[in-house]
Design a protein around this motif. Sequence first.
Motif, PDB file in Angstrom:
ATOM      1  N   ASP A   1      -4.210  23.544   6.500  1.00 41.59           N
ATOM      2  CA  ASP A   1      -5.776  23.247   6.421  1.00 41.59           C
ATOM      3  C   ASP A   1      -6.639  24.463   6.666  1.00 41.59           C
ATOM      4  O   ASP A   1      -6.382  25.211   7.488  1.00 41.59           O
ATOM      5  CB  ASP A   1      -6.326  22.091   6.987  1.00 41.59           C
ATOM      6  CG  ASP A   1      -5.645  20.716   6.792  1.00 41.59           C
ATOM      7  OD1 ASP A   1      -5.361  20.531   5.730  1.00 41.59           O
ATOM      8  OD2 ASP A   1      -5.583  19.805   7.816  1.00 41.59           O
ATOM      9  N   ALA A   2      -7.708  24.583   6.144  1.00 44.49           N
ATOM     10  CA  ALA A   2      -8.938  25.583   6.326  1.00 44.49           C
ATOM     11  C   ALA A   2      -9.282  25.314   7.793  1.00 44.49           C
ATOM     12  O   ALA A   2      -9.739  24.030   8.015  1.00 44.49           O
ATOM     13  CB  ALA A   2      -9.582  25.921   5.288  1.00 44.49           C
TER      14      ALA A   2
ATOM     15  N   ASP B   1     -11.813  27.714  11.125  1.00 43.02           N
ATOM     16  CA  ASP B   1     -12.160  29.070  11.497  1.00 43.02           C
ATOM     17  C   ASP B   1     -11.848  29.316  13.012  1.00 43.02           C
ATOM     18  O   ASP B   1     -12.448  28.330  13.887  1.00 43.02           O
ATOM     19  CB  ASP B   1     -13.700  29.392  11.325  1.00 43.02           C
ATOM     20  CG  ASP B   1     -14.590  30.279  11.869  1.00 43.02           C
ATOM     21  OD1 ASP B   1     -13.573  31.343  12.358  1.00 43.02           O
ATOM     22  OD2 ASP B   1     -15.659  30.674  12.146  1.00 43.02           O
TER      23      ASP B   1
ATOM     24  N   HIS C   1      -7.932  32.039   9.818  1.00 44.86           N
ATOM     25  CA  HIS C   1      -8.638  30.948   9.263  1.00 44.86           C
ATOM     26  C   HIS C   1      -8.291  29.685   8.253  1.00 44.86           C
ATOM     27  O   HIS C   1      -8.654  29.074   7.491  1.00 44.86           O
ATOM     28  CB  HIS C   1      -9.366  31.668   7.632  1.00 44.86           C
ATOM     29  CG  HIS C   1     -10.063  32.993   8.340  1.00 44.86           C
ATOM     30  ND1 HIS C   1     -11.503  32.990   9.038  1.00 44.86           N
ATOM     31  CD2 HIS C   1      -9.897  34.496   7.997  1.00 44.86           C
ATOM     32  CE1 HIS C   1     -11.890  34.206   9.248  1.00 44.86           C
ATOM     33  NE2 HIS C   1     -10.941  34.867   8.580  1.00 44.86           N
ATOM     34  N   HIS C   2      -6.840  29.367   8.903  1.00 48.61           N
ATOM     35  CA  HIS C   2      -6.225  28.234   8.520  1.00 48.61           C
ATOM     36  C   HIS C   2      -5.116  27.842   9.611  1.00 48.61           C
ATOM     37  O   HIS C   2      -5.143  28.546  10.528  1.00 48.61           O
ATOM     38  CB  HIS C   2      -5.376  28.620   7.145  1.00 48.61           C
ATOM     39  CG  HIS C   2      -4.372  29.596   7.458  1.00 48.61           C
ATOM     40  ND1 HIS C   2      -4.287  31.026   7.438  1.00 48.61           N
ATOM     41  CD2 HIS C   2      -3.124  29.059   7.690  1.00 48.61           C
ATOM     42  CE1 HIS C   2      -3.362  31.445   7.659  1.00 48.61           C
ATOM     43  NE2 HIS C   2      -2.378  30.476   7.807  1.00 48.61           N
TER      44      HIS C   2
END
Length: 394
Positions: free
Chosen positions: A111-112, A114, A92-93
Amino acid sequence: MSGTHTAAPGSTSATPGGILHLVRSGRAASRADIARQTGLSPSTVTQRVDALLGAGFLREAGEGVSHGGRRPRALEVDPTSGVVATADLGSHHATFGLFDLSGRLLASRTDAMDIGSGPDRVLAWIADTAHDLRAEHAAPGQDLRGIGIGLPGPVDSTTGRMVSPSRMPGWNGLDVAAELRARTGLTVAVDNDANLMALGEYDASGSSGGQLVFVKAGSSIGCGIVAFGGVYRGHHGMAGDISHVTVPGAPHVLCSCGRVGCLDAVAGGAAIVQALRRDGVDVDDTRDVLALARDAHPLATQMLREAGLRTGGVLATIMNFFNPQRLVLGGILGEAEAFVAGVRSAIYSDCLPMITDQLDIAVSVAKQSAGIRGAGRLVLDALFDPAHVDLAVR
């Protein structure tokens, strides 16, 4: 017998690319050092060093150490001739880094993202972010030369393709390096994230020549091995994959691989989050679990310690078999005292005294930068591959 080893003048270490490798590795810092290491004549050394200087691979940096007579001109990798970007991908990052060609970290950011959004979107984003980092933090003339990536799944070291990665739809069988190379035209190097974290930790801790086992304990659990100064990958790059080792006596939790009781399914951060939710505790991710444990939440603390004991039980077998100098715990679970205590307890309980007597069990010193540092080393090694350098100066 003792003495200085010199390479035959026709050997690979005597080519321009081999000479650059001698300077990068710290084994040579002047023309005289190169002549001693390679057996080349001073005039041939000068010719090849001048070619490396002209191509922007090396620069002269003041005066070196005199061994009698005039002080030699010191040589070093020219950091001003380019930069490389790195990305350490999680579920997720992603953590990004920008390095100059000497390996110095210029900038980093997290940063985020997916990983399940698929390779097209993620790889396009990596390429864009790499160019953004160069534009923001590199000096004029420092072009982007390469990208290194740590992937949260198995990478076949013989084909470069991902092999059945968990929770990564669309990535199976993909040659990530070839795909990104086609998009950018840059040198691209990829490996499993735990391997690169192990390499980054090894470099950051100043180790030399020893053996290190690095455990990436986050939402999932992985392991990387460093031996003789480099990552040990095994026959197909699967060495160190402890995620799917069955834990004796653990709950029969179904793993993403289709089996039950795998270490990842009973001790990873995602597994702890799910277990706490089943018991009515409101947590979103592994960081929430650590926050509860810091506030002395009994169930969160107990589950972190149990996860550490299970992980340590698997690692004890590896310690007895491999007998490394260092075991390093990284990832977010490595920040949890209860998890680390559980690992230590299992290691000292299940290993022979001669194994633990001089074993250094430590928490990562590189921390969140371990993955990008390892990726930086990987892509710089690819960029400065002696055969490629020989072609470039020819």
